[in-house]
Motif scaffolding. Structure first.
Motif, short mmCIF file in Angstrom:
data_model
loop_
_atom_site.label_atom_id
_atom_site.label_comp_id
_atom_site.label_asym_id
_atom_site.label_seq_id
_atom_site.Cartn_x
_atom_site.Cartn_y
_atom_site.Cartn_z
N ASN A 71 22.62 -93.14 48.51
CA ASN A 71 23.41 -92.15 49.24
C ASN A 71 24.45 -92.80 50.14
O ASN A 71 25.28 -92.10 50.73
N TYR A 72 24.40 -94.14 50.26
CA TYR A 72 25.29 -94.87 51.16
C TYR A 72 25.33 -94.22 52.54
O TYR A 72 26.39 -93.94 53.09
N TRP A 73 24.13 -93.99 53.09
CA TRP A 73 24.06 -93.39 54.43
C TRP A 73 24.96 -94.16 55.40
O TRP A 73 25.81 -93.59 56.06
N LEU A 74 24.74 -95.48 55.48
CA LEU A 74 25.63 -96.33 56.27
C LEU A 74 26.20 -97.41 55.37
O LEU A 74 25.47 -98.01 54.57
N ASN A 75 27.50 -97.64 55.50
CA ASN A 75 28.14 -98.73 54.78
C ASN A 75 28.02 -100.00 55.60
O ASN A 75 28.44 -100.04 56.77
N GLY A 76 27.45 -101.02 55.00
CA GLY A 76 27.24 -102.29 55.69
C GLY A 76 28.14 -103.38 55.15
O GLY A 76 28.54 -103.37 53.98
N VAL A 77 28.44 -104.33 56.02
CA VAL A 77 29.24 -105.49 55.62
C VAL A 77 28.51 -106.75 56.11
O VAL A 77 27.87 -106.73 57.17
N ILE A 78 28.58 -107.80 55.33
CA ILE A 78 27.96 -109.07 55.70
C ILE A 78 29.04 -110.02 56.17
O ILE A 78 29.98 -110.34 55.43
N CYS A 79 28.92 -110.46 57.41
CA CYS A 79 29.88 -111.39 58.01
C CYS A 79 29.51 -112.83 57.65
O CYS A 79 28.42 -113.11 57.14
N GLU A 80 30.42 -113.73 57.95
CA GLU A 80 30.21 -115.14 57.64
C GLU A 80 29.07 -115.74 58.47
O GLU A 80 28.27 -116.54 58.00
N ASP A 81 29.00 -115.33 59.74
CA ASP A 81 27.96 -115.85 60.63
C ASP A 81 27.86 -114.93 61.84
O ASP A 81 28.58 -113.92 61.94
N ALA A 82 26.98 -115.27 62.78
CA ALA A 82 26.75 -114.43 63.94
C ALA A 82 27.99 -114.33 64.83
O ALA A 82 28.26 -113.28 65.42
N ALA A 83 28.75 -115.40 64.92
CA ALA A 83 29.95 -115.38 65.75
C ALA A 83 30.98 -114.39 65.21
O ALA A 83 31.59 -113.62 65.96
N GLN A 84 31.17 -114.40 63.90
CA GLN A 84 32.10 -113.45 63.31
C GLN A 84 31.58 -112.02 63.46
O GLN A 84 32.36 -111.09 63.68
#
Length: 390
Positions: free
Chosen positions: A317-330
């Protein structure tokens, strides 16, 4: 790599273009575009605004029809549904319940309400849900099935009564693998499907694979009743769930007979009226959210970000669209930039074993959970308004 300020500015403008707005854009706001006002007014006119009323019964029937579950029992919120589900599969004080550390705290709180203790097992990157492989490994190293058919820890003979995977952000977990492991180890599977109404695993609705499944209709979910939840189960368990959530009251024309400890967990008719109107629009909501998700999936790699996509053979259902960043700082830079610009984004939850209430809990290796916690950001995911008619 694309320079971060430019990356973030492009993302902010992309979100504003999708929602055709220069105002504040929330993470996930409800959409009221159908019969909500009419049904709620009907409830008010009837005076049946509490837990008895035609819309409660209708909401439960409609949810059975939509999910394919033999029974659906409406509760006041998703946490109450999960608490009752755990009680129904026999979880009691001193038991262990396996779940994931990468979850919302309500999953663990429901376990604690039973006097049980969570055991945290790692998730898969591809689903964000509990890893069947990690579960099998932990059980092989730490558990046995005794002569009575109970799964117990080898260390102190604690009963491992249940396993609660969550379908994170609406993406179905590896249900084939989890069902197999739980069946072999004699552990009750209870699906936390709070976020996955409208999500299907190999053509079957999430929340219908385990002994029990639970849903949530909080204000930020795909459909909302303001606050509300649902227990999905077979008819026998459903009857028991309705009894327990209605203060364990035996039917009688006028006497108040309560023959065990029950819970005042039923959903009010007023909320169910809202839910009936929302459910009528659910497929339209999901279609619009999946179009939004497709746009994110196409755009995000252009600015050096990795979108989270639905698992193979599933409909999310794509309730929330998520993105994966390069690292915690980004990740931190992205969250700061977007929120400063009036575009609401949020990190994934802190891992449960890092919270004071659960820091002493047993756990396996959480390498994937820790990797995701440091990198995942959720982007605005409300149902976009339809294109204006020209």
């Amino acid at each position: 790599m694309i320079q971060e300020p430019n990356m973030f500015n492009r993302l902010i403008q992309f979100v504003r273009d999708e929602y055709r707005s220069n105002e504040f854009i929330p993470l996930h706001a409800p959409t009221f575009a159908g019969n909500e006002r009419a049904y709620v007014n009907q409830t008010i006119d009837s005076t049946f605004v509490s837990s008895v009323g035609e819309f409660v019964d209708r909401f439960e029937r409609d949810m059975c029809a939509y999910t394919g579950s033999p029974s659906a029992v409406a509760t006041m919120n998703g946490t109450a549904a999960l608490h009752i589900a755990l009680k129904l599969v026999g979880v009691r004080a001193g038991d262990l319940v396996i779940t994931q550390a990468l979850t919302f705290v309500a999953t663990c709180n429901a376990i604690a309400y039973c006097g049980a203790e969570p055991v945290f097992i790692d998730v898969e990157q591809r689903t964000l849900g509990l890893s069947a492989k990690a579960l099998e490994t932990w059980l092989a190293d730490n558990a046995r099935v005794d002569s009575d058919g109970l799964c117990r820890t080898t260390l102190d003979a604690k009963v491992i009564r249940a396993c609660v995977p969550m379908h994170t952000f609406g993406h179905p977990a590896d249900l084939d693998g989890l069902v197999d492991v739980c069946q072999r180890w004699r552990i009750a599977l209870v699906e936390d499907a709070a976020e996955s109404l409208g999500s299907y695993y190999k053509g079957r609705h999430t929340g219908t694979f385990g002994l029990i499944g639970t849903l949530s209709f909080n204000g930020n979910k795909v459909i909302t009743t303001g606050g509300g939840g649902m227990v999905l189960a077979d008819e026998g368990i459903g009857t028991r769930a309705k009894y327990l959530t209605t203060t364990a009251k035996r039917p009688h024309p006028y006497e108040y007979v309560h023959d065990e400890v029950g819970y005042n967990y039923r959903l009010p008719n007023l909320n169910a009226a809202l839910g009936c109107a929302q459910l009528e629009q659910l497929e339209g909501f999901i279609a619009a959210k999946r179009v939004l998700a497709a746009h994110y999936i196409e755009f995000l790699p252009q600015v050096g970000l990795t979108p989270i996509v639905e698992p193979d053979n599933c409909r999310s259902n794509y309730w929330l669209n998520g993105v994966i960043c390069e690292d915690a700082a980004q990740r931190e830079a992205l969250i700061d930039a977007t929120n400063a610009a009036g575009v609401m984004t949020r990190p994934i939850w802190r891992l449960m074993h890092t919270l004071p209430a659960y820091e002493q809990a047993r756990r396996g290796s959480l390498v994937e959970s820790e990797w995701l916690e440091a990198r995942v950001v959720n982007l605005p995911s409300s149902v976009p308004a339809p294109e204006p008619v020209v």
